[in-house]
Design an enzyme around this catalytic site. Structure first.
Site, PDB file in Angstrom:
ATOM      1  CG  ASP A   1      49.410 -18.181 -52.796  1.00  0.00           C
ATOM      2  OD1 ASP A   1      50.318 -18.315 -53.636  1.00  0.00           O
ATOM      3  OD2 ASP A   1      49.596 -18.297 -51.575  1.00  0.00           O
TER       4      ASP A   1
ATOM      5  CG  ASN B   1      51.354 -14.134 -40.278  1.00  0.00           C
ATOM      6  OD1 ASN B   1      51.607 -15.084 -41.024  1.00  0.00           O
ATOM      7  ND2 ASN B   1      50.635 -13.090 -40.679  1.00  0.00           N
TER       8      ASN B   1
ATOM      9  CD  GLU C   1      48.209 -12.817 -43.956  1.00  0.00           C
ATOM     10  OE1 GLU C   1      48.801 -13.256 -42.954  1.00  0.00           O
ATOM     11  OE2 GLU C   1      48.809 -12.262 -44.901  1.00  0.00           O
TER      12      GLU C   1
ATOM     13  CG  HIS D   1      50.919 -16.441 -44.150  1.00  0.00           C
ATOM     14  ND1 HIS D   1      51.634 -15.305 -43.873  1.00  0.00           N
ATOM     15  CD2 HIS D   1      51.463 -16.941 -45.284  1.00  0.00           C
ATOM     16  CE1 HIS D   1      52.573 -15.133 -44.793  1.00  0.00           C
ATOM     17  NE2 HIS D   1      52.490 -16.123 -45.664  1.00  0.00           N
TER      18      HIS D   1
END
Length: 237
Positions: free
Chosen positions: A67, A136, A143, A138
């Site tokens: 990314d 979380n 997400e 990801h």
């Protein structure tokens, strides 16, 4: 899914490095999927040491990063281009034309995403995809709520993710709100996945992944559907 509990951060990094080195020694033209953040820094140090010791060469290998932030240039010290150069690429013999990082500073970002998947396909796919995990769940910048079938795409970053990455910026206001990321499907297309999990802050994420529940609310859970995943975990950093 194979689970390895390392005794320390250094041990985790060395175990991961051994997997990468064995792959490269077996296939000189290997294609690696790379990740950023503090978790893989130790792995990259091990790979640099191995190269400098003459144990291996990256001259025929290729790499694709997961990314990049949208709106900052590769020269920006907070960019993932810069991170990878500083931690790995400036210290090994991988050819510049074989290093791919998503383009985050282009006017046609949608085309950049499509072109990225096409480039991966052109080289025959990724042999080993390296991943970290967010608190979380990801992976990459996918997400919670991200459909598993998405390929490289543009995402809005959650507040928790921006806060976690604030350490690389002067203030939270400087952290980009969007990123371009390999989608979960792009990640799942890799032949092998190595997931590194380090530190007490990731304990809950580790335990949730280990539970075996598969849900888009926890993106990393998609990895349970992959045929070759190794999770290397240490509770300390």
């Amino acid at each position: 899914m194979k689970w390895i509990e390392a005794v320390s951060y250094e041990d985790m990094s060395q175990i991961a490095a051994t997997i990468f080195k064995e792959q490269l020694k077996k296939v000189k033209t290997s294609v690696f999927g790379m990740a950023t953040g503090s978790t893989p820094e130790g792995l990259y140090k091990e790979l640099v040491k191995a190269y400098q010791a003459g144990e291996l060469s990256f001259a025929e290998a290729k790499s694709f990063n997961l990314d990049e932030y949208i709106g900052i240039t590769p020269e920006n010290k907070a960019s993932y281009h810069y991170f990878m150069d500083e931690n790995l690429f400036n210290h090994i013999d991988m050819k510049r034309e074989n290093i791919y990082v998503p383009t985050g500073d282009t006017e046609d970002i949608e085309k950049a995403a499509t072109d990225y998947d096409a480039a991966i396909a052109t080289v025959g796919g990724i042999d080993i995809q390296l991943l970290g995990i967010g608190v979380n769940g990801h992976i990459g910048f996918n997400e919670p709520g991200t459909p598993f079938e998405l390929e490289t795409n543009i995402v809005e970053l959650t507040q928790s993710t921006r806060e976690a990455n604030q350490i690389y910026f002067d203030s939270i206001n400087d952290v980009p709100t969007k990123a371009i990321t390999m989608g979960i499907q792009t990640i799942m297309n890799a032949k092998k996945v190595i997931l590194l999990i380090s530190g007490t802050s990731k304990q809950d994420a580790y335990e949730r992944l280990r539970s075996g529940e598969i849900t888009t609310d926890f993106p990393a859970s998609a990895l349970h559907n992959h045929k070759d995943v190794t999770v290397i975990y240490t509770g300390v950093k």
